[in-house]
Design a protein around this motif. Structure first.
Motif, PDB file in Angstrom:
ATOM      1  N   ASP A  92       0.399   1.355  -3.979  1.00  0.00           N
ATOM      2  CA  ASP A  92      -0.643   0.346  -4.454  1.00  0.00           C
ATOM      3  C   ASP A  92      -1.878   0.605  -4.081  1.00  0.00           C
ATOM      4  O   ASP A  92      -2.458  -0.199  -2.807  1.00  0.00           O
ATOM      5  CB  ASP A  92      -0.516  -1.458  -5.075  1.00  0.00           C
ATOM      6  N   SER A  94      -4.764   0.121  -3.728  1.00  0.00           N
ATOM      7  CA  SER A  94      -6.008  -1.420  -3.999  1.00  0.00           C
ATOM      8  C   SER A  94      -5.678  -1.943  -2.805  1.00  0.00           C
ATOM      9  O   SER A  94      -6.544  -2.921  -2.404  1.00  0.00           O
ATOM     10  CB  SER A  94      -6.132  -2.175  -5.166  1.00  0.00           C
ATOM     11  N   GLN A  95      -5.280  -1.393  -1.598  1.00  0.00           N
ATOM     12  CA  GLN A  95      -4.520  -2.927  -1.100  1.00  0.00           C
ATOM     13  C   GLN A  95      -4.723  -2.107   0.224  1.00  0.00           C
ATOM     14  O   GLN A  95      -3.770  -2.647   1.469  1.00  0.00           O
ATOM     15  CB  GLN A  95      -2.722  -2.980  -0.432  1.00  0.00           C
ATOM     16  N   TYR A 132       0.856  -1.280  -0.123  1.00  0.00           N
ATOM     17  CA  TYR A 132       0.403   0.068  -0.413  1.00  0.00           C
ATOM     18  C   TYR A 132       1.019   1.209  -0.108  1.00  0.00           C
ATOM     19  O   TYR A 132       0.853   2.366  -0.811  1.00  0.00           O
ATOM     20  CB  TYR A 132      -0.806   0.181   1.182  1.00  0.00           C
TER      21      TYR A 132
END
Length: 628
Positions: free
Chosen positions: A353, A355-356, A349
């Protein structure tokens, strides 16, 4: 007549007379009921005031593992039930002698759901209800009932994901469970929040109905415009709302639920198992007198409680309780505050990222660095924020008082000013009519091709207060800056003996030694737990301060004019770093849950307050010494 002697025949005759009298009084020995004389209960005297005194304690010996969280008391068995998150169970304590609670058993959730743990407990007339979280928190949990006297499992039923707080309705026929539905830590699964409404009249055949928020999924824009924080990046309204705590009206028809992260209440019709309203709580203006706060933890030991124009507090209450005055229901909240932090331990994250995870908390000094926030990348820069712009600015028309000019926040970034304050980056910046961020150049000029956000408001977590609201979520009274001002005053004393000046350890953390002011940049003393108690014609509120510790007592009989009555903090040692080895010396740390026991139900005939202290793993018994 010759007097009766103590012969066996005389004793038998006497016992027979007594048994006959008892049977007659109970209606035994005859089909017709015995005549009774109506009696009127003696009204409880109304005290002028009260003073807390610690008279007993039970220690698990476990430090900083949430080994004592939520207490509940059963008067008939004189048993105290305390959630022990470290064990994933409920400790059962004998309270026959409140000065010396003793563990006599435990309720183990794994017999109901493999790998499970218990989050909350409530008791009503000898029945114990527990909220059981599944081994995977995003899976559905269960609610189970036990008999208080012998811990027999009476029945269980499936509820929603991450069942947190639960409570009985006043008649004991229904249990309500707040299913928080928190996302997985990697933010890949996000269950819907809900409230389970369970008919418990037949424990062997429990009936659960679920009050959901799916009907509000189409109203996201309307809710946001009203002030409800709907902001999970990949969430529907039902997924974004996370029920935390429940209070029920005296007639058992209506329930209110705190939606802590969303800064709102949900209002429920219990009979129809329907959410009827979502009520935004608004924001606390820290720029006006009476709402001051200390915003920095690095002031060289100074305490600076002052107004901060442009800074607003999100009430974000945790615990909630209700009481009735003049036929009207009032809600009392402990305004702890809470930030969403999903994936905060996930390196992927922070590497970018989005999405994490999703982390909304950021320090002011990093948000408004004139050079942008790229220097925080890979450290604590949320990818979602980084995707919006390259940096943030402060509106000089609002923040000029701390030095902000166009394109440069100047002294506002200083640690002794607003620089250290933790806020949410998700709101407070200017937007276009369509809701998208309005862009500015690094020089502070509005320009669609710019890459800076312009903040004219900063939103911090929690109200550092407790509040009283009406049944429709309207603010009736708030303690403002009173809690922090009291903790900084010479009137406030710490320790069981009340002999340590609070100001010497103002806004300390519950897991720190010699840490004056360490929580000022976050949520201050963090009012979290709350319990109400009626004594005579007065209603008292007991508010636990999670970080600073201790319990504040207010007379809230008049909802518009509460009066502080007492404060007791049973942490006795403030310099040494707490640990499992010195808990007996340090004392109680991190009050979480509180339960009031009226004199009529108390083992010693005196009103008591039981406090679960999650950091020290101790359960403390406080006696209310009343004055008349």
């Amino acid at each position: 007549m010759r007097p009766l002697t103590n012969s066996p025949a005389t004793r038998l005759f006497t016992v027979t007379l007594l048994m006959t009298a008892v049977l007659a009084a109970c209606g035994g020995g005859s089909d017709a009921p015995a005549p009774t004389t109506p009696t009127t209960p003696t009204p409880e005297a109304t005290p002028v005031s009260l003073r807390l005194e610690k008279i007993g304690s039970y220690s698990t010996g476990q430090y900083e593992v949430s080994a004592a969280e939520i207490p509940a008391f059963d008067a008939a068995s004189r048993r105290l039930f305390v959630v022990n998150a470290q064990l994933g169970a409920v400790d059962v304590l004998d309270m026959g002698n409140p000065a010396s609670p003793t563990k006599i058993g435990a309720i183990d959730a794994t017999t109901v759901l493999a790998g499970a743990s218990i989050n909350s407990v409530a008791v009503h007339n000898g029945i114990v209800a527990v909220a059981i979280q599944a081994a995977v928190k995003t899976d559905n949990g269960r609610m189970a009932l036990y008999r208080a006297s012998d811990l027999t499992l009476l029945g269980s039923v499936a509820v929603g994901a991450l069942p947190d707080m639960l409570t009985f309705t006043p008649d004991g026929n229904t249990v309500l469970v707040a299913n928080e539905g928190e996302p997985s830590d990697d933010y890949q699964i996000d269950p819907e929040g809900s409230v389970s409404i369970i008919d418990v009249r037949n424990p062997a055949a429990l009936v659960e109905r679920k009050a959901t928020f799916t009907a509000f999924n189409s109203q996201a824009a309307t809710l946001r415009a009203a002030g409800v924080r709907i902001y999970g990046p990949n969430a529907t309204v039902a997924q974004d709302l996370e029920p935390e705590y429940i209070a029920v009206s005296a007639d058992g028809t209506t329930a209110w639920v705190t939606l802590q992260e969303n800064n709102a209440f949900a209002k429920l019709n219990i009979a129809s198992a329907t959410v009827t309203d979502i009520l935004p709580l608004g924001y606390k203006d820290h720029g006006v007198a009476g709402n001051e706060l200390d915003a920095s933890d690095t002031e060289g030991g100074a305490i600076t409680i002052r107004t901060w124009p442009g800074v607003y507090g999100m009430y974000q209450p945790d615990a909630l309780a209700s009481y009735t005055v003049g036929g009207q229901t009032y809600l009392v909240t402990a305004n702890e505050g809470d930030a969403r932090a999903w994936g905060e331990d996930n390196a992927a994250y922070w590497a970018g990222d989005a999405s994490q995870g999703f982390v909304e908390e950021f320090r002011v000094k990093h948000l408004i660095n004139r050079n942008g926030w790229s220097g925080r990348a890979g450290d604590d820069l949320p990818p979602q924020l980084n995707a919006m712009a390259a940096g943030g600015l402060l509106d000089p028309a609002v923040f000029g008082y701390c030095g902000a000019v166009a394109g440069n926040p100047m002294g506002c970034r200083d640690d002794a000013n607003l620089g250290r304050l933790n806020i949410t980056w998700t709101m407070g910046y200017r937007t276009n009519p369509d809701g998208s961020p309005m862009m500015f150049t690094a020089a502070g000029v509005q320009d669609p091709t710019g890459n800076r956000l312009m903040y004219d408001r900063l939103y911090s977590y929690g109200g550092r207060s407790f509040s009283i609201w009406n049944a429709n979520g309207g603010l009736v009274w708030d303690s403002g800056a009173e809690v922090e001002k009291f903790l900084a005053s010479p009137e406030c004393m710490l320790g069981q003996a009340r002999n340590i000046p609070c100001a010497d350890f103002f806004n300390s953390g519950h897991n720190e030694g010699n840490a004056k002011d360490s929580r000022s940049d976050a949520k201050g003393p963090e009012p979290e737990g709350i319990a109400l108690g009626q004594i005579g014609n007065k209603t008292f509120a007991f508010i636990g301060l999670e970080r600073m510790g201790g319990v504040l007592v207010y007379d809230i009989t008049t909802p518009t004019a509460p009066v502080r009555v007492d404060y007791l903090n049973t942490r006795n040692e403030w310099v040494t770093q707490p640990s499992a080895a010195n808990l007996a010396t340090v004392g109680d740390l991190g009050p979480e849950g509180l339960v009031f026991i009226p004199a009529s139900r108390s083992p010693n005939g005196r009103p008591l307050l039981v406090v679960g202290n999650e950091v020290s793993g101790t359960t403390s018994v406080l006696q209310l010494n009343l004055s008349y």
